[in-house]
Motif scaffolding. Structure first.
Motif, mmCIF file in Angstrom:
data_model
loop_
_atom_site.group_PDB
_atom_site.id
_atom_site.type_symbol
_atom_site.label_atom_id
_atom_site.label_comp_id
_atom_site.label_asym_id
_atom_site.label_seq_id
_atom_site.Cartn_x
_atom_site.Cartn_y
_atom_site.Cartn_z
ATOM 1 N N LEU A 261 -8.433 -2.572 7.823
ATOM 2 C CA LEU A 261 -7.553 -3.707 7.565
ATOM 3 C C LEU A 261 -7.336 -3.919 6.073
ATOM 4 O O LEU A 261 -6.226 -4.253 5.635
ATOM 5 C CB LEU A 261 -8.132 -4.961 8.216
ATOM 6 N N ASP A 262 -8.369 -3.711 5.273
ATOM 7 C CA ASP A 262 -8.223 -3.885 3.821
ATOM 8 C C ASP A 262 -7.232 -2.888 3.230
ATOM 9 O O ASP A 262 -6.570 -3.197 2.228
ATOM 10 C CB ASP A 262 -9.581 -3.735 3.141
ATOM 11 N N ASP A 263 -7.125 -1.707 3.813
ATOM 12 C CA ASP A 263 -6.173 -0.719 3.307
ATOM 13 C C ASP A 263 -4.736 -1.206 3.445
ATOM 14 O O ASP A 263 -3.885 -0.927 2.587
ATOM 15 C CB ASP A 263 -6.341 0.611 4.056
ATOM 16 N N LEU A 264 -4.448 -1.916 4.529
ATOM 17 C CA LEU A 264 -3.073 -2.338 4.795
ATOM 18 C C LEU A 264 -2.653 -3.567 3.992
ATOM 19 O O LEU A 264 -1.449 -3.850 3.903
ATOM 20 C CB LEU A 264 -2.905 -2.647 6.281
ATOM 21 N N LEU A 265 -3.598 -4.284 3.427
ATOM 22 C CA LEU A 265 -3.262 -5.504 2.688
ATOM 23 C C LEU A 265 -2.791 -5.139 1.284
ATOM 24 O O LEU A 265 -3.488 -5.309 0.287
ATOM 25 C CB LEU A 265 -4.465 -6.440 2.646
ATOM 26 N N ILE A 266 -1.577 -4.621 1.217
ATOM 27 C CA ILE A 266 -0.973 -4.197 -0.049
ATOM 28 C C ILE A 266 -0.215 -5.385 -0.651
ATOM 29 O O ILE A 266 0.694 -5.930 -0.013
ATOM 30 C CB ILE A 266 -0.020 -3.013 0.179
ATOM 31 N N PRO A 267 -0.559 -5.826 -1.846
ATOM 32 C CA PRO A 267 0.130 -6.993 -2.412
ATOM 33 C C PRO A 267 1.569 -6.672 -2.765
ATOM 34 O O PRO A 267 1.906 -5.552 -3.164
ATOM 35 C CB PRO A 267 -0.701 -7.312 -3.664
ATOM 36 N N SER A 268 2.414 -7.658 -2.594
ATOM 37 C CA SER A 268 3.826 -7.517 -2.945
ATOM 38 C C SER A 268 4.029 -7.940 -4.401
ATOM 39 O O SER A 268 3.471 -8.933 -4.859
ATOM 40 C CB SER A 268 4.683 -8.376 -2.020
ATOM 41 N N LEU A 269 4.846 -7.169 -5.114
ATOM 42 C CA LEU A 269 5.083 -7.427 -6.528
ATOM 43 C C LEU A 269 6.335 -8.265 -6.770
ATOM 44 O O LEU A 269 6.634 -8.603 -7.910
ATOM 45 C CB LEU A 269 5.210 -6.106 -7.295
ATOM 46 N N ASP A 277 2.975 -6.758 1.134
ATOM 47 C CA ASP A 277 4.116 -5.852 1.283
ATOM 48 C C ASP A 277 4.233 -5.444 2.750
ATOM 49 O O ASP A 277 3.671 -4.432 3.189
ATOM 50 C CB ASP A 277 3.923 -4.627 0.385
ATOM 51 N N VAL A 278 4.973 -6.227 3.511
ATOM 52 C CA VAL A 278 5.103 -5.987 4.949
ATOM 53 C C VAL A 278 6.023 -4.806 5.225
ATOM 54 O O VAL A 278 5.824 -4.057 6.194
ATOM 55 C CB VAL A 278 5.613 -7.262 5.646
ATOM 56 N N ASP A 279 7.032 -4.604 4.402
ATOM 57 C CA ASP A 279 7.973 -3.508 4.634
ATOM 58 C C ASP A 279 7.279 -2.151 4.555
ATOM 59 O O ASP A 279 7.583 -1.240 5.346
ATOM 60 C CB ASP A 279 9.104 -3.573 3.613
ATOM 61 N N THR A 280 6.362 -1.994 3.614
ATOM 62 C CA THR A 280 5.647 -0.721 3.499
ATOM 63 C C THR A 280 4.809 -0.454 4.741
ATOM 64 O O THR A 280 4.799 0.669 5.270
ATOM 65 C CB THR A 280 4.759 -0.741 2.251
ATOM 66 N N VAL A 281 4.112 -1.463 5.229
ATOM 67 C CA VAL A 281 3.307 -1.291 6.442
ATOM 68 C C VAL A 281 4.202 -0.995 7.644
ATOM 69 O O VAL A 281 3.842 -0.197 8.518
ATOM 70 C CB VAL A 281 2.457 -2.552 6.680
ATOM 71 N N HIS A 282 5.366 -1.590 7.682
ATOM 72 C CA HIS A 282 6.314 -1.320 8.768
ATOM 73 C C HIS A 282 6.715 0.149 8.777
ATOM 74 O O HIS A 282 6.747 0.798 9.839
ATOM 75 C CB HIS A 282 7.530 -2.232 8.605
ATOM 76 N N ARG A 283 7.026 0.691 7.613
ATOM 77 C CA ARG A 283 7.416 2.117 7.539
ATOM 78 C C ARG A 283 6.233 3.026 7.899
ATOM 79 O O ARG A 283 6.416 4.081 8.525
ATOM 80 C CB ARG A 283 7.932 2.442 6.140
ATOM 81 N N ILE A 284 5.027 2.656 7.492
ATOM 82 C CA ILE A 284 3.846 3.451 7.846
ATOM 83 C C ILE A 284 3.664 3.476 9.362
ATOM 84 O O ILE A 284 3.372 4.527 9.960
ATOM 85 C CB ILE A 284 2.601 2.887 7.148
#
Length: 546
Positions: A261-269, A277-284
């Motif tokens: 879960l920590d890997d997916l919590l990418i902060p949005s800039l 950054d929800v869009d990046t996780v969506h593409r993954i």
């Protein structure tokens, strides 16, 4: 130059673009006048280039400067990996002439050949036998990883290409790329976190894009997932090329079932966007589902009609990803800036068979509704329709039935499936009907004319759904066994019958409340309550007689 000059009073010569500058020219002059000096790995490239520039060949003198430097390069430099790396580092500023003379190519090939030899020799020396299994294991440690980390990225890229040609192991190359990234990109993400106004230079962006390009030829599973997520975060920070980020997302998507879960919590800039950054996780997630579809199509083309039944290799991975995404949705749900379409898009991506129980999804939706009280009634209905109430556990159903944030329609659905569950627990025969009803609704009616490949695919889907339904029934069975044990214990402990009367009274009231939603007239409701009351009295008399 003096002879060719047309100036009779020539007193000064200007030498333009001298390799190595004045210091290297001074060494060449000392060589002409017989002054002794030492040729080292730091000055041999400069001396070779100045000798070429000044045409110091053997035509003018035996063992001239070109011959001396060539002897040093061939007999000392290219024989060792460390000295070749030192010469390459000293070629900065000499790239054009050093490239023309061939110094760079010779040192790069020497590094690759020496690395391959070192790998073979150290591997044979460290080959150990495992006494328990009788298998051989290789304990080779590549010491040259630290040496390559000092090279410039363009030279390092050529070194890696040469290593692949000479047969250096893929895992050694991957380890070298990871170590180079750690040394050259150290602290970028931390600096960005502390100072959002800092400008990342083009050098870091070039390093990331080049390393990702080198990774594209390696096997998917050979690169650690934590490193890929770290590279993706840094690529977002330095605003790397779109192709670079898409390649990282593709490689992560192929191993998404191994992520945390920590890997997916990418902060949005972006300041106006959500926190993560929800869009990046969506593409993954899209890449992961494409991998599952590719595996299914490959199996169907290879096996023909021979189905692997319930042993699909992607089934466990999908279940893991389903649990992972439920946890991710619960983490991002409290974000007040998270838009509903983005939240729903991730929920809709996963297929129905990705979740055995939808308690995690219900929890995430409940958190989102609590954090976004401004949602309209229609938006709440759209969001809650994504929850399959038949997959909720007993605890989640009880919570949903009393949850004021949910629409009335969802509460009705929850009570309806609770009524079916109670009927199955009382009669024992309704479970089969409920099970068949779920299978028919999920699989749908079969087509009249289907191709063999479509027939095989439908069989695999039915097998997968069958396995999921069996797992759900096992969960329900365990719940019923617990309830039965609780009832028996209560009957033993309470001889007066108060506990049993309270239990059956609450059970009858629950059934009565559920039955209200199915009645259309008040007279029918009254008759239902009367029948239920008489039925409860009859059961209590039976229990007392027992």
């Amino acid at each position: 130059m003096v002879v060719d000059s047309k100036d009779p009073d020539l007193s000064k010569l200007e030498l333009h673009n001298v390799p190595g500058g004045a210091e290297t020219f001074e060494l060449a002059a000392k060589f002409c006048y017989g002054t002794n000096f030492e040729i080292t790995t730091r000055n041999v490239a400069h001396l070779r280039c100045i000798a070429e520039y000044l045409e110091m060949t053997d035509d003018y003198r035996e063992e001239n400067l070109i011959s001396r430097t060539e002897t040093y390069l061939n007999e000392i430099v290219v024989q060792g990996l460390e000295k070749s790396v030192e010469v390459l580092c000293s070629c900065e500023g000499l790239n054009s002439m050093a490239e023309d003379i061939g110094i760079l190519d010779r040192c790069i090939d020497a590094i690759a050949i020496n690395a391959s030899k070192e790998q073979l020799v150290s591997g044979l020396a460290r080959l150990e036998c495992d006494g328990e299994t009788g298998k051989l294991k290789l304990g080779c440690q590549d010491w040259w990883l630290e040496d390559l980390s000092v090279l410039k990225i363009d030279i390092y890229q050529r070194v890696i290409a040469a290593m692949r040609r000479t047969g250096v192991r893929s895992d050694s190359i991957t380890a070298s790329i990871i170590h180079y990234a750690q040394m050259s990109l150290k602290g970028i993400e931390k600096r960005q976190a502390w100072d959002s106004s800092m400008v990342i230079g083009d050098e870091q962006r070039l390093v990331i894009e080049t390393l990702v390009g080198l990774l594209s030829t390696e096997k998917i599973t050979s690169v650690p997932l934590s490193f890929l997520f770290g590279m993706l975060r840094m690529a977002i920070v330095v605003d790397a090329a779109l192709g670079c980020k898409l390649e990282l997302e593709r490689r992560i998507g192929f191993q998404l079932d191994m992520a945390s879960l920590d890997d997916l919590l990418i902060p949005s800039l972006q300041n106006s966007d959500s926190v993560f950054d929800v869009d990046t996780v969506h593409r993954i997630l899209v890449n992961f589902l494409q991998r599952v579809e590719e595996e299914d199509s490959e199996e169907s083309s290879k096996c023909g009609y021979e189905s692997d039944g319930l042993k699909s290799p992607s089934h466990d991975a999908i279940l893991k990803v389903g649990r992972l995404m439920d946890g991710y949705l619960a983490e991002i749900a409290p974000d007040p800036y998270l838009k509903l379409p983005k939240f729903m898009a991730i929920i809709e991506l996963l297929p129905d068979y990705a979740r055995l129980i939808e308690d995690g999804l219900y929890r995430a939706v409940d958190i989102y509704l609590k954090a976004h009280p401004s949602l309209t009634e229609s938006e709440c209905k759209r969001l809650c329709k994504l929850i399959d109430c038949s997959k909720l556990s007993q605890e989640a159903s009880n919570h949903a039935a009393q949850n004021d944030r949910l629409p009335v329609q969802m509460a009705v659905r929850v009570l309806y499936f609770e009524q079916l569950r109670l009927k199955s627990s009382l009669s024992g025969s309704s479970a089969d009907g409920f099970f068949s009803q779920r299978m028919i609704s999920s699989s749908g009616a079969p087509s009249l004319a289907v191709s063999p490949r479509d027939n095989y695919a439908s069989l695999r889907r039915e097998n997968r759904e069958l396995k999921l339904e069996i797992s759900r029934m096992r969960v329900r069975l365990s719940e019923l066994e617990k309830e039965q044990a609780f009832m028996k214990q209560g009957m033993r402990d309470n001889k007066s019958g108060e506990h049993g009367r309270a239990f059956f009274a609450s059970l009858s009231r629950g059934i009565g409340r559920i039955g209200i939603f199915g009645q259309g007239h008040g007279q029918q409701q009254k008759s239902t309550r009367k029948s239920q009351g008489s039925e409860g009295k009859h059961r209590r008399r039976q229990r007392r007689s027992v």
